[in-house]
Design an enzyme around this catalytic site. Structure first.
Site, short mmCIF file in Angstrom:
data_model
loop_
_atom_site.label_atom_id
_atom_site.label_comp_id
_atom_site.label_asym_id
_atom_site.label_seq_id
_atom_site.Cartn_x
_atom_site.Cartn_y
_atom_site.Cartn_z
N GLU A 58 0.83 -1.20 0.00
CA GLU A 58 0.00 0.00 0.00
C GLU A 58 0.87 1.25 0.00
OE1 GLU A 58 -3.58 2.12 2.59
OE2 GLU A 58 -2.31 0.59 3.50
N CYS A 86 -2.67 -6.72 6.79
CA CYS A 86 -2.40 -5.28 6.86
C CYS A 86 -2.32 -4.81 8.31
CB CYS A 86 -3.50 -4.50 6.13
SG CYS A 86 -3.26 -2.72 6.19
N LYS A 98 -3.24 -14.00 2.24
CA LYS A 98 -1.98 -13.49 2.79
C LYS A 98 -2.23 -13.09 4.24
CE LYS A 98 1.95 -10.45 1.86
NZ LYS A 98 2.07 -9.61 3.06
N ASN A 158 7.34 -14.55 3.10
CA ASN A 158 7.45 -13.12 2.81
C ASN A 158 8.02 -12.40 4.03
OD1 ASN A 158 5.29 -10.42 3.11
ND2 ASN A 158 6.75 -10.48 1.44
N GLY A 159 8.77 -11.32 3.76
CA GLY A 159 9.25 -10.47 4.83
C GLY A 159 10.75 -10.38 4.94
N GLU A 160 11.29 -9.16 4.81
CA GLU A 160 12.70 -8.86 5.07
C GLU A 160 13.65 -9.59 4.11
OE1 GLU A 160 14.63 -5.99 7.35
OE2 GLU A 160 12.49 -6.49 7.24
N ARG A 184 9.50 -4.79 -0.28
CA ARG A 184 10.38 -3.61 -0.32
C ARG A 184 11.75 -3.94 -0.92
NH1 ARG A 184 10.70 -2.09 5.60
NH2 ARG A 184 10.52 -4.35 5.76
#
Length: 317
Positions: A9, A98, A139, A199-201, A224
């Site tokens: 988002e 979220c 998710k 998912n993540g980092e 990211r």
């Protein structure tokens, strides 16, 4: 190994998805979430968050885009999922991850992980509402305040008929603070038979390999880290050389050309600066370039800086 571009988002919207999939070989992308709250949404809302619906639900490079929905009312979520499919969505993804306070305050996103029965009911309602040929996925995070219900939620998703589950390796409380707890994703993967995507980092190929080892998941969703290195996905596929700084400005130049006219000049300029802020994590040249344009609010005036990037040597002097 499947590699997916995450919904982010305020960051990975239509224009960023387009730019990243121009250069990176993703299996699919997931749109920013469409907020469902008490009504059947008009087509224009779906087109706002997923403009790719107007172009065969694919990015400019031909990568499929799945539509993500966020909400807690089973009937309303089901009705809107059916609407998304009518508009051309190839798959529906449900957001139970979220961490935004506004979303959570209205019983959306990660706060629902305190209620596995609601996660099940919403997922099952959406699954029943769309054709069997349309995949429904979920998710989620490890949990809301803590991860005690992580496996319960995963089992609820599986029982509801989801095709796969993506798990962000942090709770809502942990937000985006490092580290991500990839090892805890493995507990979920071992408890269900559904495919699980981690998912993540994940910022580097080394991060990806550690995530795969600790989670036991081969499939990864990049967020990211994909913005910070547009070629990360290709490096994970062993497709040649690592990204060079010289590769980056052309991506930004095309992105700038695409987004000019989509907002005010200041908004467009801010989008380029935002991307440079992520890029400087890996390249000092991005920090130098950001410093040069940080007071600039005219996108046209920024274009020459991107068209004539400095060399690595010049940036370090």
């Amino acid at each position: 190994m499947k590699l997916i571009l995450a919904p982010m988002e305020g960051l990975a919207d239509f224009w960023v998805r387009q730019a990243l999939t121009d250069v990176g070989r993703y299996d699919w992308c997931v749109s920013e979430f469409v907020r469902v709250s008490g009504q059947l949404l008009p087509p224009r809302v779906f087109y706002r968050w997923c403009p790719e619906l107007k172009q065969g639900s694919r990015t400019r490079a031909g990568i499929p885009v799945h539509v993500q929905l966020l909400g807690s009312d089973p009937a309303c979520m089901a009705e809107n999922a059916a609407r998304a499919v009518e508009l051309g969505a190839p798959a529906i993804d449900l957001n139970f991850g979220c961490p935004a306070k506004t979303v959570n305050r209205h019983r959306g996103g990660a706060v629902l992980l305190d209620e596995p029965d609601v996660v099940h009911t919403v997922t099952a309602a959406v699954r029943r509402a769309v054709p069997s040929s349309i995949t429904v996925s979920v998710k989620m995070r490890l949990g809301n305040e803590e991860d005690a219900l992580a496996v319960d939620n995963a089992r609820a998703v599986e029982a509801a008929g989801a095709a796969w589950l993506t798990v962000h390796g942090r709770t809502k409380r942990q937000g985006y603070r490092p580290p991500a707890y990839w090892d805890r994703i493995s507990h979920i993967r071992e408890a269900i038979s559904l495919p699980v995507i981690a998912n993540g980092e994940i910022w580097t190929p080394e991060d990806a390999r550690r995530c795969q080892h600790e989670s036991g998941c081969q499939d990864l969703m990049l967020g990211r880290g994909a913005v910070a290195d547009p070629w990360l996905v290709n490096a994970l596929r062993d497709e040649g050389r690592a990204t060079r700084w010289e590769d980056i400005p052309p991506v930004l130049s095309r992105f700038l050309a695409d987004v000019i006219g989509t907002g005010t000049d200041a908004q467009v300029a801010g989008r380029v600066k935002q991307w440079l802020s992520y890029l400087r994590r890996q390249w000092p040249q991005a920090g130098v370039l950001l410093e040069q344009i940080k007071r600039e609010s005219d996108p046209q005036a920024m274009a020459p800086f991107l068209a004539a990037p400095m060399s690595g040597q010049a940036a370090s002097e």
